[in-house]
Design an enzyme around this catalytic site. Sequence first.
Site, short mmCIF file in Angstrom:
data_model
loop_
_atom_site.label_atom_id
_atom_site.label_comp_id
_atom_site.label_asym_id
_atom_site.label_seq_id
_atom_site.Cartn_x
_atom_site.Cartn_y
_atom_site.Cartn_z
N ASP A 46 71.23 142.61 -10.50
CA ASP A 46 71.12 144.06 -10.26
C ASP A 46 72.51 144.70 -10.24
O ASP A 46 72.64 145.92 -10.09
CB ASP A 46 70.30 144.39 -9.01
N SER A 47 73.55 143.88 -10.46
CA SER A 47 74.89 144.42 -10.73
C SER A 47 74.84 145.34 -11.96
O SER A 47 75.77 146.11 -12.19
CB SER A 47 75.89 143.29 -10.96
N ASP A 85 67.28 139.15 -10.63
CA ASP A 85 67.36 139.72 -9.28
C ASP A 85 66.11 140.52 -8.97
O ASP A 85 65.65 141.31 -9.80
CB ASP A 85 68.56 140.67 -9.20
N LYS A 113 65.72 135.92 -7.74
CA LYS A 113 66.75 135.88 -6.68
C LYS A 113 66.49 136.99 -5.67
O LYS A 113 66.26 138.14 -6.06
CB LYS A 113 68.15 136.00 -7.28
N GLU A 182 78.01 134.49 -1.73
CA GLU A 182 79.00 135.45 -2.25
C GLU A 182 79.99 135.80 -1.16
O GLU A 182 79.60 136.15 -0.03
CB GLU A 182 78.27 136.72 -2.75
O1 KIV Z 1 73.80 141.16 -9.26
C1 KIV Z 1 74.58 140.24 -9.54
O2 KIV Z 1 75.18 140.21 -10.62
C2 KIV Z 1 74.79 139.20 -8.55
C3 KIV Z 1 76.01 138.34 -8.72
C4 KIV Z 1 77.22 139.08 -8.29
C5 KIV Z 1 75.87 137.05 -8.00
O3 KIV Z 1 74.05 139.09 -7.62
#
Ligand code: KIV
Length: 265
Positions: A46-47, A85, A113, A182
Amino acid sequence: MVKMKTLTALKQQVADGNKLTVLTAYDATFAHRFSSLGVDIILVGDSLGMVIQGQDSTLPVTMEDMQYHMTAVARGNQGALLMADMPFNSYGTLEQCLANAGRLMQAGAHVVKLEGGAWLADQVVALSRAGIPTCLHLGLTPQSVNKFGGYKVQGRDDQAAQQMINDAITLVEAGADFILLECVPSALAKAITEAVSVPVIGIGAGKDTDAQVLVCYDMLGLTTHRLPRFVKNYMADNTNLDAAVSQYIDEVRSGAFPAPEHSYE
Ligand code: KIV
């Protein structure tokens, strides 16, 4: 015929003492390149809220956004395990969690995740029973940035560190297939990796976890905001994407990345 990396095969790779490589991707082209180069796991993170949509945090990302990007990545994938995510506020109740995780699996994810500790054990049990593998994200969980008051290293004092170890053990006992840490001190990440029987993925968690993940736009030097210390720009010494990603894979496998300057002591 593309050979897919399964959860079982990746767990065996870790049991055999080999590190796993993980990168985020959000579209078919990057997914095709990364998986063809041998990245083990692609995370549709979700980044994407920050690096694709230009938002200030991951909170505005919706289920529809995640399904859209997950579908694109699955179309381009050449054999990596695909992790997606669950976005902010999409897994608070068991009913909501099962329905939304199912939507991501139908979009092509192999693992979902979730961000959070032992309070998510019921969700992990329910997902496991439904045949949905899980990765539980501990430490700096960006969906809780408003609770944390910023993007800060977590688990620095003894009590917080012990709580994180307990959370990881509880979640693995509930059926979690991966733990992701993290921004935690390296010694704590090492202790958690030794305490649980599933692969531990690290980002800003030192060199002793079983796997490393980076946001692809960060490691390709494309991100405009100030980068956290755990990011290495692999385009600094390379002239093309394939060479940069291959160097990342080699350095994770050999243990050269992360170096102390990418870690918190
Ligand atoms: O959303 C994402 O890309 C993440 C990574 C930073 C682990 O959760």
